[in-house]
Every structure is written in C-alpha cells, then in structure tokens.
Motif scaffolding. Structure first.
Motif, PDB file in Angstrom:
ATOM      1  N   LEU A  67      74.524  27.824  29.269  1.00 58.30           N
ATOM      2  CA  LEU A  67      74.383  27.162  30.569  1.00 58.30           C
ATOM      3  C   LEU A  67      75.729  26.894  31.249  1.00 58.30           C
ATOM      4  CD1 LEU A  67      71.459  24.610  30.118  1.00 58.30           C
ATOM      5  CD2 LEU A  67      71.539  26.551  31.667  1.00 58.30           C
ATOM      6  N   THR A  70      77.058  29.703  33.509  1.00 58.71           N
ATOM      7  CA  THR A  70      76.180  30.204  34.571  1.00 58.71           C
ATOM      8  C   THR A  70      76.968  30.678  35.784  1.00 58.71           C
ATOM      9  OG1 THR A  70      74.355  28.772  33.868  1.00 58.71           O
ATOM     10  CG2 THR A  70      74.279  29.618  36.110  1.00 58.71           C
ATOM     11  N   PHE A 133      68.198  30.701  34.465  1.00 61.54           N
ATOM     12  CA  PHE A 133      68.746  29.334  34.421  1.00 61.54           C
ATOM     13  C   PHE A 133      67.632  28.332  34.152  1.00 61.54           C
ATOM     14  CE2 PHE A 133      69.731  25.288  36.441  1.00 61.54           C
ATOM     15  CZ  PHE A 133      70.975  25.005  35.894  1.00 61.54           C
ATOM     16  N   GLN A 136      66.570  28.609  30.501  1.00 61.20           N
ATOM     17  CA  GLN A 136      67.543  27.995  29.607  1.00 61.20           C
ATOM     18  C   GLN A 136      67.527  26.477  29.730  1.00 61.20           C
ATOM     19  OE1 GLN A 136      67.867  30.673  27.673  1.00 61.20           O
ATOM     20  NE2 GLN A 136      69.935  29.987  27.286  1.00 61.20           N
ATOM     21  N   TRP A 137      67.331  25.992  30.963  1.00 63.95           N
ATOM     22  CA  TRP A 137      67.268  24.536  31.168  1.00 63.95           C
ATOM     23  C   TRP A 137      66.067  23.961  30.442  1.00 63.95           C
ATOM     24  CZ3 TRP A 137      63.537  21.480  33.576  1.00 63.95           C
ATOM     25  CH2 TRP A 137      63.904  20.144  33.765  1.00 63.95           C
ATOM     26  N   LYS A 138      64.921  24.650  30.499  1.00 64.91           N
ATOM     27  CA  LYS A 138      63.725  24.178  29.787  1.00 64.91           C
ATOM     28  C   LYS A 138      63.962  24.165  28.281  1.00 64.91           C
ATOM     29  CE  LYS A 138      60.216  26.641  31.054  1.00 64.91           C
ATOM     30  NZ  LYS A 138      58.796  27.067  31.147  1.00 64.91           N
ATOM     31  N   SER A 140      66.884  23.918  26.777  1.00 61.06           N
ATOM     32  CA  SER A 140      67.834  22.849  26.496  1.00 61.06           C
ATOM     33  C   SER A 140      67.154  21.495  26.501  1.00 61.06           C
ATOM     34  CB  SER A 140      68.958  22.884  27.537  1.00 61.06           C
ATOM     35  OG  SER A 140      69.860  21.823  27.337  1.00 61.06           O
TER      36      SER A 140
END
Length: 354
Positions: A67, A70, A133, A136-138, A140
């Motif tokens: 992340l 990015t 993104f 990856q955020w989910k 994380s």
C-alpha cells in the motif's frame, strides 16, 4: 453480491470495446475496408492492447505490491502503459500489413492516435489501480481486525494464566514462607510480583515492545519462579545491550519460559536450565534442556501457537521450533523498527546451532 472476476470482465469487454472502437477510430488506412474488416481489426487491436496492458499492470504489482508504494506504482504503471499503447499499435499495424516501415518513418504516422492511447492508458491504469488499492485496503483492514482479535485473546489468556488460582496460590505460598524466614526478601518478592502484574496490564494491548522492556519483565518473572525453585531452576540471559532497542511482541519470552516450566520436570535430580541468547543479529533464542513431564497440568493453550499467530499478523516472519534429543529451542525474530513491521521473510532456523 459477488462481482465477476477481472478475467471474465476483460474477455467480455474486449469484443464490446472493440466493436465500438471500430466506429470511433477513423483514419485513411481503413477507408477502403468493409465494416466487418474494420470490426475485426479493431478486435485485434483491443485484444492485444488490453491484454498487454493488464500483463504490465500485474507485473508492476509484483514489483511494488504494498500500500505505501501505491503512488510510485501508479506513476510507473501510467508511464509504461502509455509507452506500450504508443509502440504496440504500430507493431500490430506492421504485422497486419496495414502500414510499411517506410510509412512509420513519418513521425505523424508513428504517433497516430497517441492522444486516444494516452487517455486509454490513464483510464485503464486508474481503473485497475483503483480496484487493486481497494482490494489491498480490504485485506489490510481484515488483517488488522484479525490482529486485534488475536491481541484480545492473548490478553485474556495471559491474564488467565497469571491470575489463575494455581499461580496465585504458589506466589502467596512462597510469600508466606518468606515472611516467616526473611522479611526483607518478602518485601522484594512482593515488589517484584507487583512489577510483573503492572507490566502485563500496561503492555497487554501493545503490538510491540522493546527487547529491553521484555527482558526486564522476564527477569522479574524469573525471580518469582526461582523463589519456588531456588536450586532446581537456572535461567541465563546472555544478550548484548546493543540489541535491546529492537522490538518483540510483548510477553513472548514470558510465555516461552512458562511453557518450559509447564512441560518439563524440575527437581534436584533433574534441574531445568533455560538459556536466552541472540542468534545472528535479529533472532532471540529460548533454549531449555528436554525432560518432559509424563502428565501435564491444565493448559489454556497459550504459548507457541499464540506467538506464531501474532508474528504472522506483524510481518509474516516465522518463529522456528527445533527439538533435539536433549534440547528444545524456539527462535523468535526481532523487529528493527515499529514502522517497519513488514520485513523480508527470513527463516529463523538458519544458523541456529543444535
């Protein structure tokens, strides 16, 4: 609702986009073609360019997967995809015999439709990067939630162990004996017991503590144990002060010491020796001589599995368990900085001497 996979969307999208692009992109090269020929040519362009751009995007994700990367990944992706969408159409046109090498000597022909290609590169890069993104955020967020749940379980289990009637009975029994025999030692024991509980309560919610803090706590914990086993338990700490500013998950050493006590015989004929030392520059080893009990006292299953799980959440670094005929060792990786939890994975068994 479950969305279709990227691959499904891509292979459905190629004929749809290709069909519409056959009407949008108009140049003199296609003036003599029939509508069907234009659609087929457009499908070839769309299929090759879309799949090529996706391949570039996926390769750059492997190079810049995290992340925090990015921004860099997005810029590099846009530049490389733009370059690809300018060069590749000319190669396709050459392959299909639409143009010759002589035609491409003209700069205008070389950069034909470059504006459309640049807009397409921006749109494709933005869509794919936006989706990546969010994915990856989910992940994380889910990982952080799992880690918080594991921390809660750790807090409960550690407190349950340390505040169990068994532990309190042994501590109070030792204290009662000391009060009758040596009041000064009884005061020291009470103060150390207080420090042990204070450390547990203060650090049970922290993700990492310095090795210096953990060692100080572990020595206090060992002091209490040695009041119970004055001649039968030996614990040696041989760690240079230069490593004390590295980080470790809180209560890790205490859990490993506790496991050694719980699973091994401690007696005059079979004293237990625990050695805590550094291996290489970033691995702390807890080693004890192996003399397993035939029957084990009731366990809350805290310990090795708990430590292993927490280290998975912290940075995917392995702890390593090594059992020989005479010894049992657990190697725990230390973490250099709190902000650099995600480090290169290094198996802890490399270089450990049996």
């Amino acid at each position: 609702m479950k969305w279709p996979s990227e691959k499904v969307i891509r292979w459905i999208g190629i004929p749809v986009v290709g069909f519409f692009m056959s009407f949008i992109v108009k140049d003199h090269e296609h003036e003599q073609n029939t509508m069907l020929q234009n659609i087929l040519i457009s499908l070839v362009f769309t299929g090759v360019l879309w799949n090529g751009a996706v391949l570039i995007i996926f390769q750059l994700r492997k190079k810049f997967p995290d992340l925090p990367q990015t921004g860099r990944r997005l810029v590099v992706t846009y530049l490389v995809v733009t370059l690809f969408l300018i060069i590749c159409p000319n190669l396709i046109r050459l392959a299909l015999g639409i143009v010759s090498l002589d035609d491409l000597e003209n700069i205008k022909n070389l950069f034909m439709n470059s504006e459309i290609n640049m807009v397409a590169a921006f749109m494709v890069s933005s869509i794919y990067e936006g989706a990546y993104f969010f994915q990856q955020w989910k992940k994380s967020f889910a990982l952080a939630e799992q880690f918080r749940n594991q921390q809660i379980r750790t807090q409960f289990e550690v407190l349950q162990n340390q505040m169990s009637p068994h532990f309190l009975f042994n501590s109070l029994n030792t204290l009662t004996t000391l009060i009758a025999e040596d009041q000064k030692l009884a005061i020291d024991f009470t103060q150390t017991l207080s420090e042990v509980y204070r450390y547990i309560l203060q650090n049970k919610e922290r993700e990492l503590v310095t090795l210096k803090e953990e060692l100080s706590f572990s020595k206090s914990y060992v002091y209490l144990l040695q009041m119970r086993y004055p001649e039968n338990l030996e614990v040696n700490f041989t760690i240079d002060s230069g490593y004390e500013e590295l980080y470790i998950a809180p209560l890790t050493l205490q859990m490993l010491i506790e496991n050694a006590i719980k699973h091994n015989v401690i007696s005059k004929t079979k004293p237990l020796q625990i050695d805590i030392y550094m291996e290489r520059n970033d691995v702390v080893v807890v080693k004890n001589n192996l003399q397993l009990k035939r029957t084990l006292e009731k366990s809350t299953k805290t310990g090795l599995a708990n430590i292993r799980k927490r280290y998975e959440f912290l940075g995917q670094r392995d702890i390593e368990v090594i059992t020989s005929q005479n010894n049992y060792m657990v190697a725990v990786p230390l973490i250099e900085m709190f902000s650099e939890i995600e480090l290169t994975k290094k198996p802890a068994h490399d270089g450990i001497n049996h």
